[in-house]
Design a protein around this motif. Structure first.
Motif, PDB file in Angstrom:
ATOM      1  N   HIS A 158       0.829  -1.212   0.000  1.00  0.00           N
ATOM      2  CA  HIS A 158       0.000   0.000   0.000  1.00  0.00           C
ATOM      3  C   HIS A 158       0.865   1.264   0.000  1.00  0.00           C
ATOM      4  CE1 HIS A 158      -3.938  -1.740   0.218  1.00  0.00           C
ATOM      5  NE2 HIS A 158      -3.667  -2.452   1.319  1.00  0.00           N
ATOM      6  N   LEU A 159       1.960   1.219   0.765  1.00  0.00           N
ATOM      7  CA  LEU A 159       2.849   2.386   0.798  1.00  0.00           C
ATOM      8  C   LEU A 159       3.487   2.634  -0.567  1.00  0.00           C
ATOM      9  CD1 LEU A 159       4.614   1.851   4.264  1.00  0.00           C
ATOM     10  CD2 LEU A 159       3.018   3.692   3.658  1.00  0.00           C
ATOM     11  N   GLU A 160       3.868   1.551  -1.232  1.00  0.00           N
ATOM     12  CA  GLU A 160       4.486   1.699  -2.547  1.00  0.00           C
ATOM     13  C   GLU A 160       3.484   2.233  -3.570  1.00  0.00           C
ATOM     14  OE1 GLU A 160       7.638   1.911  -4.979  1.00  0.00           O
ATOM     15  OE2 GLU A 160       7.691   1.302  -2.862  1.00  0.00           O
ATOM     16  N   LEU A 161       2.255   1.700  -3.531  1.00  0.00           N
ATOM     17  CA  LEU A 161       1.214   2.171  -4.446  1.00  0.00           C
ATOM     18  C   LEU A 161       0.855   3.629  -4.162  1.00  0.00           C
ATOM     19  CD1 LEU A 161      -1.117  -0.970  -4.522  1.00  0.00           C
ATOM     20  CD2 LEU A 161       0.222  -0.056  -6.436  1.00  0.00           C
ATOM     21  N   GLY A 162       0.791   3.957  -2.874  1.00  0.00           N
ATOM     22  CA  GLY A 162       0.503   5.344  -2.504  1.00  0.00           C
ATOM     23  C   GLY A 162       1.555   6.294  -3.041  1.00  0.00           C
ATOM     24  N   LEU A 214       0.943   9.202  -5.818  1.00  0.00           N
ATOM     25  CA  LEU A 214       1.321  10.566  -5.417  1.00  0.00           C
ATOM     26  C   LEU A 214       2.234  11.193  -6.473  1.00  0.00           C
ATOM     27  CD1 LEU A 214       0.860  12.503  -3.050  1.00  0.00           C
ATOM     28  CD2 LEU A 214       2.933  11.615  -1.992  1.00  0.00           C
ATOM     29  N   ALA A 215       3.149  10.406  -7.001  1.00  0.00           N
ATOM     30  CA  ALA A 215       4.071  10.904  -8.027  1.00  0.00           C
ATOM     31  C   ALA A 215       3.330  11.282  -9.301  1.00  0.00           C
ATOM     32  CB  ALA A 215       5.126   9.839  -8.332  1.00  0.00           C
ATOM     33  N   ARG A 216       2.221  10.586  -9.566  1.00  0.00           N
ATOM     34  CA  ARG A 216       1.430  10.887 -10.771  1.00  0.00           C
ATOM     35  C   ARG A 216       0.369  11.959 -10.518  1.00  0.00           C
ATOM     36  NH1 ARG A 216       1.567   5.062 -11.556  1.00  0.00           N
ATOM     37  NH2 ARG A 216      -0.615   4.882 -10.952  1.00  0.00           N
TER      38      ARG A 216
END
Length: 498
Positions: free
Chosen positions: A47-51, A55-57
């Motif tokens: 979840h942290l990686e997907l978040g 966020l970057a996009r």
């Protein structure tokens, strides 16, 4: 509970088999728990990686969803809370951002990044006391923190300016207060207090549209409250924007369909808005009777609100003119102009005046329209049209005024005169219709004077107006227009001119 090995040996074969099964089951449960704990941490990391990717996009809402899940998996991870707080901040959800940053500082009081971010949120929300506290604590740990130093330098003067604004408002100096609040909102754009104060000041300076714009921001910052939608709807209705008011009150009902203020207002507003739209559509399509019925219904449903009534009077001014009911048109035009001067409204009344053959008054109204809007082409063209019609109407047709043929006998003329005089007697009319009746009555009297006098009738039949003041006659227009009613008239008239 598992049996000790010494006890297990004393059991019978059947009992030994049962105990062995229980032991295996306990071992499996232990292993599943270990796997679940491992999977839970893996899910959190995912979840942290997907978040981070969302966020970057710039997909903030999607990022927030994954940070929510990560926080649920590990509610005491201060870094995860901090990341979620920054996303809340980017979405403008300041209340939730402050909650996350405060929780971070409970878990790790020396985390200055969270404290400086919380201080910035307090500053942008207009909470200068808490902002100063956070910035001062950060500067104790990091005296050279340039970002915090920059904000800290702005907060104390802003606090003093807000105190000055409050004094100005207490002294009813709204104009200067508005300018200073506008400056404060550059520093504190998320302040509900500042925007509400400026909205109230705009209302007191008769600028409702600016007040509504601020109230919309107040409502957004307050997470779309029913009270906010109701207040905006009321203001829109007060300035005559019924359709926009209806949209706003529907937003209130989405939150609470039975809202004690929004629902009763909605029922009334729906009726008024429907009739206004119907009247406006009929006016544009030149269906004057339908326009008149709908606009009159608005006046019936709304006996108090000035600007809604203004909209109805304005429509009736135009539609009664189209329907050639000039007396009623002039009455509604006057009601509307008494509320607010408007170039197009002056042009509407000018057309009603031309229809009533009151050309001087029509030209005056067109000139009034040009004083409001010097580029109004309708008013410029109207003046030329009124002057042309005035020139054509300079020679009055006395036969037409009384509605008799040119070979009518004196008896027929007198009969027609009596009928017309009774119909257009000024005492039968009020307000703007009375003014029209006075002109008609004077023309009727003039027609009777000319057509019942053989010499004057002969002159008129030969193309001259014996009552024209530019001729060498000393007739009706230079004398008392009602003098001949004082002796021998079959009617007794009393005039009450203002």
């Amino acid at each position: 509970m598992a049996l000790p090995l010494s006890d297990l040996l004393l059991l019978g074969s059947g009992e030994k088999k049962l105990a062995a099964c229980v032991l295996l089951l306990l071992v499996e449960l232990f292993m599943e728990g270990a796997d679940a704990a491992s999977a839970s941490q893996a899910d959190i990391d995912n979840h942290l990686e997907l978040g981070k990717d969302f966020l970057a996009r710039g997909q903030l809402s999607d990022a927030l969803t994954h940070y929510h899940a990560a926080v649920e998996g590990d509610p005491n991870n201060y870094l995860t809370l901090f990341k979620r707080g920054t996303v809340y901040l980017a979405l403008g959800k300041t209340r939730f951002a402050i909650q996350d940053f405060s929780r971070v500082l409970e878990l790790k009081p020396d985390f200055t990044a969270a404290r400086s971010q919380r201080g910035i949120v307090h500053m942008k929300s207009g909470d200068y006391d808490h902002a100063l506290q956070d910035f001062e604590l950060v500067l104790r740990e990091e005296p050279q923190n340039s970002l915090v130093l920059e904000h800290y330098a702005r907060v104390r003067p802003a606090k003093e300016q807000w105190e000055l604004v409050q004094r100005l408002l207490n002294n009813n100096d709204e104009q200067n207060a508005i300018g200073m609040i506008t400056q404060l909102l550059e520093i504190s754009p998320w302040s509900v207090t500042f925007r509400q104060a400026r909205s109230d000041a705009y209302l007191k300076t008769n600028d409702p549209l600016s007040a509504i714009a601020d109230l919309r921001q107040v409502n957004r910052l307050s997470q779309d409250s029913t009270e906010g939608h109701y207040n905006i709807a009321q203001l829109l209705y007060n300035i005559g924007h019924a359709t926009n008011a209806l949209k706003e009150i529907r937003e209130c009902l989405k939150f609470d369909p039975e809202h004690k203020l929004c629902f009763p207002f909605y029922k009334k507003l729906r009726k008024v808005e429907k009739q206004l739209v119907t009247a406006e559509t009929a006016r544009e399509e030149k269906r004057a009777p339908e326009c008149i019925v709908a606009a009159e219904a608005v006046l019936k449903h709304e006996p108090e609100e000035t600007m809604i009534r203004y909209e109805a009077h304005k429509l009736l001014c135009s539609c009664y003119t189209t329907d050639e009911q000039y007396g009623k048109a002039l009455s509604h035009c006057k009601h509307a102009l008494d509320i607010m001067k408007d170039a197009q409204l002056y042009c509407d009344r000018a057309e009603a005046l031309m229809g009533s053959e009151m050309y001087d008054d029509a030209i005056h109204d067109y000139q009034s329209a040009l004083e409001i809007d010097e580029n109004n082409s309708r008013a410029k063209e109207g003046i030329q049209k009124a002057k042309k019609l005035q020139k054509q109407a300079e020679r009055r047709d006395y036969y037409k005024i009384l509605g008799v043929k040119r070979n009518a006998s004196k008896q027929e003329i007198v009969k027609a005169y009596r009928k017309a005089a009774q119909k257009w007697h000024p005492d039968n009319f009020k307000d703007e219709e009375k003014k029209l009746a006075e002109k008609k009555f004077i023309d009727i009297a003039a027609a009777k004077e000319v057509l019942t006098d053989p010499e004057k009738r002969r002159q008129f039949d030969n193309g001259e107006d014996p009552l024209d003041p530019e001729s060498n006659q000393h007739g009706f227009r230079g004398a008392d227009p009602f003098a001949h009613f004082q002796h021998g008239s079959p009617f007794q008239f009393k005039f009450h001119f203002n």
